[in-house]
Motif scaffolding. Structure first.
Motif, PDB file in Angstrom:
ATOM      1  N   GLU A  89       0.822  -1.217   0.000  1.00 21.99           N
ATOM      2  CA  GLU A  89       0.000   0.000   0.000  1.00 21.99           C
ATOM      3  C   GLU A  89       0.855   1.266   0.000  1.00 21.99           C
ATOM      4  OE1 GLU A  89      -4.031  -1.725   2.184  1.00 21.99           O
ATOM      5  OE2 GLU A  89      -2.491  -0.786   3.414  1.00 21.99           O
ATOM      6  N   HIS A  92       6.216   1.824  -4.055  1.00 26.68           N
ATOM      7  CA  HIS A  92       6.029   1.719  -5.500  1.00 26.68           C
ATOM      8  C   HIS A  92       6.842   0.576  -6.086  1.00 26.68           C
ATOM      9  CE1 HIS A  92       5.227   5.924  -4.304  1.00 26.68           C
ATOM     10  NE2 HIS A  92       4.200   5.772  -5.112  1.00 26.68           N
ATOM     11  N   ALA A 110      -2.234  -8.763  -4.218  1.00 26.22           N
ATOM     12  CA  ALA A 110      -2.382  -8.031  -5.483  1.00 26.22           C
ATOM     13  C   ALA A 110      -3.796  -8.211  -6.031  1.00 26.22           C
ATOM     14  CB  ALA A 110      -1.355  -8.520  -6.500  1.00 26.22           C
ATOM     15  N   GLN A 111      -4.336  -9.418  -5.902  1.00 24.96           N
ATOM     16  CA  GLN A 111      -5.718  -9.672  -6.337  1.00 24.96           C
ATOM     17  C   GLN A 111      -6.701  -8.879  -5.484  1.00 24.96           C
ATOM     18  OE1 GLN A 111      -6.712 -11.558  -8.985  1.00 24.96           O
ATOM     19  NE2 GLN A 111      -4.547 -11.811  -9.465  1.00 24.96           N
ATOM     20  N   GLY A 114      -6.032  -5.032  -6.098  1.00 24.87           N
ATOM     21  CA  GLY A 114      -6.190  -4.605  -7.485  1.00 24.87           C
ATOM     22  C   GLY A 114      -4.980  -3.876  -8.034  1.00 24.87           C
ATOM     23  N   GLN A 115      -3.859  -3.972  -7.323  1.00 22.33           N
ATOM     24  CA  GLN A 115      -2.615  -3.343  -7.801  1.00 22.33           C
ATOM     25  C   GLN A 115      -1.436  -4.003  -7.100  1.00 22.33           C
ATOM     26  OE1 GLN A 115      -0.548  -1.050  -5.796  1.00 22.33           O
ATOM     27  NE2 GLN A 115      -1.779  -1.380  -3.958  1.00 22.33           N
ATOM     28  N   CYS A 116      -0.252  -3.835  -7.716  1.00 21.78           N
ATOM     29  CA  CYS A 116       0.955  -4.414  -7.122  1.00 21.78           C
ATOM     30  C   CYS A 116       2.148  -3.534  -7.475  1.00 21.78           C
ATOM     31  CB  CYS A 116       1.177  -5.840  -7.656  1.00 21.78           C
ATOM     32  SG  CYS A 116       2.542  -6.715  -6.859  1.00 21.78           S
ATOM     33  N   PRO A 117       3.029  -3.275  -6.517  1.00 26.02           N
ATOM     34  CA  PRO A 117       4.239  -2.511  -6.849  1.00 26.02           C
ATOM     35  C   PRO A 117       5.107  -3.300  -7.837  1.00 26.02           C
ATOM     36  CG  PRO A 117       4.004  -2.837  -4.456  1.00 26.02           C
ATOM     37  CD  PRO A 117       3.012  -3.722  -5.116  1.00 26.02           C
ATOM     38  N   ASP A 118       6.045  -2.621  -8.482  1.00 25.54           N
ATOM     39  CA  ASP A 118       7.053  -3.324  -9.276  1.00 25.54           C
ATOM     40  C   ASP A 118       7.869  -4.203  -8.330  1.00 25.54           C
ATOM     41  OD1 ASP A 118       6.225  -1.994 -11.533  1.00 25.54           O
ATOM     42  OD2 ASP A 118       7.864  -0.539 -11.523  1.00 25.54           O
TER      43      ASP A 118
END
Length: 215
Positions: A89, A92, A110-111, A114-118
């Motif tokens: 959260e 980045h 991530a699921q 709905g997002q995931c850092p590099d």
């Protein structure tokens, strides 16, 4: 050493290696630095920073992110699975993905989020027992496992043994990245970042040379 001096040395190393100017991202390692030192570097325009611990990062960066636009925060230290949500959260990029349990936790979160850092897979190039990172011989399989989990693996990270020639470790990391089609190489610190750039580093992690000694 001033931030401008470090940037100038990075640019010279890029030119010497026949690489494009701006090919290397400078991560200013702000772990255990007092807030006033970090603020001074932010005031000079630096936006990419590295922290070792999620707890420390969450204590100072939300405020800085409100004050300064475009902060790019990278977690460069070991990540416990129970801190994974907090890291995802806040950060980045995470440079320390090193075991299946962590990879599976990141994939599940991530699921959910709905997002995931590099992500960067940490490789223990020196095969040191006390150090985190996947062993070089297991790196290909672990990268493949991360990909089956749909994780956005962008590259690899290493911390060479302090008493060994770093260029050998940088070359090994670059070789593993190349055969796995990974563009990112997080390698090189205050004492050896020019060597790392010559070997293809895309991210260098510089702390003491920018901030002075910690404390």
């Amino acid at each position: 050493m001033s931030l401008e001096e470090i940037k100038s040395r990075i640019a010279k190393a890029e030119i010497a290696a026949g690489r494009e100017l701006g090919a290397v991202t400078l991560i200013a390692v702000s772990k255990v630095q007092p807030n006033e030192r970090v603020a001074a570097v932010l005031e000079q325009g630096q936006r990419c920073f590295g922290e070792n611990r999620v707890q420390e990062a969450s204590g100072k960066w939300p405020d800085f992110m409100q004050q300064y636009d475009g902060v790019d925060l990278h977690l460069i230290g070991p990540l416990q699975t129970n801190k994974a949500r907090q890291a995802m959260e806040l950060c980045h990029a995470i440079h320390s993905v090193d075991r299946p349990k962590l990879a599976k936790t990141l994939a599940r979160l991530a699921q959910e989020l709905g997002q995931c850092p590099d992500l960067f897979v940490q490789v223990n190039t020196g095969e040191e027992e006390q150090k985190a990172g996947v062993m070089p011989g297991q790196a290909d399989d672990f990268i493949a496992e991360c990909r089956t989990l749909d994780l956005p693996v962008k590259g690899l990270m290493c911390i060479p043994p302090a008493e060994e020639e770093p260029s050998l470790h940088f070359a090994l990391l670059a070789k593993i990245a190349a055969r796995n089609g990974l563009p990112g190489l997080s390698m090189g610190m205050s004492s050896d970042f020019e060597t790392a750039i010559a070997q293809g580093a895309t991210h260098v992690r510089v702390g003491s040379a920018i901030f002075g000694t910690r404390g």
